[in-house]
Design a protein around this motif. Structure first.
Motif, mmCIF file in Angstrom:
data_model
loop_
_atom_site.group_PDB
_atom_site.id
_atom_site.type_symbol
_atom_site.label_atom_id
_atom_site.label_comp_id
_atom_site.label_asym_id
_atom_site.label_seq_id
_atom_site.Cartn_x
_atom_site.Cartn_y
_atom_site.Cartn_z
ATOM 1 N N LEU A 1 0.819 -1.211 -0.046
ATOM 2 C CA LEU A 1 -0.091 -0.141 -0.102
ATOM 3 C C LEU A 1 0.874 1.348 0.001
ATOM 4 O O LEU A 1 1.971 1.310 0.655
ATOM 5 C CB LEU A 1 -0.963 0.077 1.334
ATOM 6 C CG LEU A 1 -1.887 -1.116 1.227
ATOM 7 C CD1 LEU A 1 -2.766 -1.087 2.746
ATOM 8 C CD2 LEU A 1 -2.609 -1.263 0.221
ATOM 9 N N SER A 2 0.767 2.122 -0.730
ATOM 10 C CA SER A 2 1.364 3.384 -0.863
ATOM 11 C C SER A 2 0.754 4.337 0.481
ATOM 12 O O SER A 2 -0.458 4.090 1.064
ATOM 13 C CB SER A 2 0.992 4.139 -2.060
ATOM 14 O OG SER A 2 -0.341 4.524 -2.380
ATOM 15 N N SER B 1 -6.119 7.775 1.990
ATOM 16 C CA SER B 1 -7.702 7.832 1.348
ATOM 17 C C SER B 1 -8.413 6.678 1.932
ATOM 18 O O SER B 1 -9.741 6.767 2.173
ATOM 19 C CB SER B 1 -7.410 7.830 -0.178
ATOM 20 O OG SER B 1 -6.818 6.692 -0.593
ATOM 21 N N GLN B 2 -7.868 5.444 1.675
ATOM 22 C CA GLN B 2 -8.766 4.546 2.073
ATOM 23 C C GLN B 2 -8.853 4.143 3.630
ATOM 24 O O GLN B 2 -9.888 3.874 4.007
ATOM 25 C CB GLN B 2 -8.375 3.196 1.467
ATOM 26 C CG GLN B 2 -8.133 3.494 -0.372
ATOM 27 C CD GLN B 2 -9.522 3.513 -0.677
ATOM 28 O OE1 GLN B 2 -10.673 2.961 -0.232
ATOM 29 N NE2 GLN B 2 -9.746 4.353 -1.585
ATOM 30 N N ALA C 1 -5.527 7.610 7.132
ATOM 31 C CA ALA C 1 -4.245 7.858 8.049
ATOM 32 C C ALA C 1 -3.622 9.097 7.381
ATOM 33 O O ALA C 1 -2.624 8.989 6.689
ATOM 34 C CB ALA C 1 -3.468 6.469 8.015
ATOM 35 N N GLY C 2 -4.040 10.189 7.703
ATOM 36 C CA GLY C 2 -3.365 11.402 6.988
ATOM 37 C C GLY C 2 -2.160 11.939 7.384
ATOM 38 O O GLY C 2 -1.442 12.476 6.827
ATOM 39 N N ASP C 3 -1.804 11.443 8.634
ATOM 40 C CA ASP C 3 -0.541 11.928 9.139
ATOM 41 C C ASP C 3 0.453 10.818 9.452
ATOM 42 O O ASP C 3 1.279 10.776 10.270
ATOM 43 C CB ASP C 3 -0.639 12.842 10.496
ATOM 44 C CG ASP C 3 -1.415 14.019 10.322
ATOM 45 O OD1 ASP C 3 -1.183 14.713 9.146
ATOM 46 O OD2 ASP C 3 -2.141 14.514 10.951
ATOM 47 N N PHE C 4 0.185 9.880 8.504
ATOM 48 C CA PHE C 4 1.012 8.512 8.615
ATOM 49 C C PHE C 4 2.564 8.681 8.938
ATOM 50 O O PHE C 4 3.349 8.663 9.358
ATOM 51 C CB PHE C 4 0.557 7.525 7.563
ATOM 52 C CG PHE C 4 1.187 6.203 7.749
ATOM 53 C CD1 PHE C 4 0.628 5.116 8.378
ATOM 54 C CD2 PHE C 4 2.386 5.869 7.238
ATOM 55 C CE1 PHE C 4 1.025 3.991 8.748
ATOM 56 C CE2 PHE C 4 2.982 4.654 7.356
ATOM 57 C CZ PHE C 4 2.382 3.599 8.232
#
Length: 375
Positions: free
Chosen positions: A228-229, A235-236, A239-242
């Motif tokens: 997974l990128s 998006s899926q 996890a915006g601040d991963f």
């Protein structure tokens, strides 16, 4: 006295649910059941309850778990308090182990309900409470003190034995001359149970390397989400601040000099299965809980005594650390925090939480799955 077939379908479904439905209205109750949030371990009544004509014991128990949430904000505090007292009585009465403290709580729940049950008369729901099942539960505390916990007198045990000793044995036969085959199958099962009991006794006599109260975890052997990128995680999985959270984790916990970037790929899991120590009041068996990642769900972190010291969080991603950053024997979890637990609501006893934010962004962190505790 059959506990499940008296208390759950009788007092709960035939009386309490009907009374509260009359207060709120059938349409509103149905809409509230359908609108309840998804959560692992809770039944989601996506079609409501109006069109169900026959309920099973499992469905009644699932209704009980969310019924206070259904009533909150829809009924007056007097009705909510009476409903909660009766539900607490149902849960306390199902304990397999009782102390003087639990029996006192059981008795207080019943007193709380009977003390102000006239609210249903004032609302025009009931004219009287001369109901045999409500009278029967008055003797529960006395019966438990003299005869033992009520779980030994319900109908679940013989029903379970009928499945184990009759239905399963018949299915194991070729359906011809099945009586002899069933007897032989049961004889072999008993031999296996005796061997298991011996091995269990032998294990208890040996030194134990792992504490009995330890919590273990398990994930799928092969991650269902592979390569997974970061864009996909954002998006899926939400996890915006991963990248920021992973950089902080690596700086604090790992000696790696490599920092994450947009070219990295991650393997993620659908869920984590936690095996928890048994609750001696409910069962001698270990408990299994699931923390799912899509959609994200809440769990407790930083275990304390009861809810003290716990901070609720939302698990977004459970993933393996790519090998270029180092080797870990366990997966990691990307979580987003909620506000710390304060005092519970005085009416419902439930905690009210909000998303924890900083500069209008969710407070996120990456932790080991060893730190996850399902609340």
């Amino acid at each position: 006295m059959a506990l499940d077939y008296l208390t759950i379908p009788g007092v709960f479904k035939d009386h309490l649910v009907k009374w509260c439905t009359q207060v709120i209205g059938k349409v509103e109750v149905n809409a509230r059941f359908k609108a309840m949030s998804l959560y692992p371990g809770l039944w989601h009544f996506k079609k409501g309850i109006l069109f169900v004509t026959q309920w099973t014991g499992s469905e009644h128990k699932e209704m009980e778990k969310i019924f206070i949430g259904i009533l909150t904000g829809a009924v007056c505090p007097e009705v909510l308090t009476r409903a909660q007292a009766l539900l607490d009585f149902i849960y306390f009465s199902q304990f397999q182990l009782h102390t003087s403290k639990t029996l006192t709580k059981l008795e207080n729940c019943l007193k709380m309900f009977h003390k102000n049950k006239d609210v249903f008369v004032k609302l025009g729901i009931r004219e009287h409470f001369n109901i045999p099942k409500l009278h029967a539960i008055l003797h529960y505390v006395e019966s438990i003190r003299s005869l033992g916990s009520a779980d030994g007198y319900n109908s679940e045990s013989p029903e379970r034995l009928h499945i184990d000793f009759a239905k399963a044995a018949y299915r194991a036969s070729n359906k011809r001359d099945y009586m002899e085959q069933m007897a032989m199958w049961l004889q072999r099962q008993e031999a296996m149970w005796m061997k298991d009991a011996y091995l269990l006794w032998l294990a208890e006599t040996l030194p134990v390397a792992v504490p009995v109260n330890a919590t273990s975890w398990e994930v799928a052997k092969v991650p269902p989400f592979r390569n997974l990128s970061l864009d996909h995680l954002s998006s899926q999985f939400g996890a915006g601040d991963f990248v920021i959270a992973l950089s902080i984790y690596l700086r604090e916990a790992m000696p790696s000099l490599i920092r994450p970037n947009t070219l990295d790929r991650f393997n993620a899991y659908r869920q984590v299965v936690l095996t928890l120590p048994p609750n001696r009041y409910l069962s001698n068996q270990t408990r299994t809980s699931r923390i799912q990642t899509t959609p994200a769900d809440r769990d407790a972190y930083r275990a304390g005594e009861g809810f003290a010291g716990l901070c609720p969080a939302q698990v977004r991603v459970v993933f393996d650390l790519p090998p270029q950053f180092g080797r870990l024997a366990h997966p990691l979890a990307y979580i987003e925090w909620f506000t710390p637990l304060g005092r519970p609501d005085p009416l419902t006893g439930m905690h009210i939480v909000k998303c924890s934010t900083c500069n209008r962004r969710r407070n996120a962190e990456i932790v080991s799955i060893h730190d996850l505790v399902l609340g």
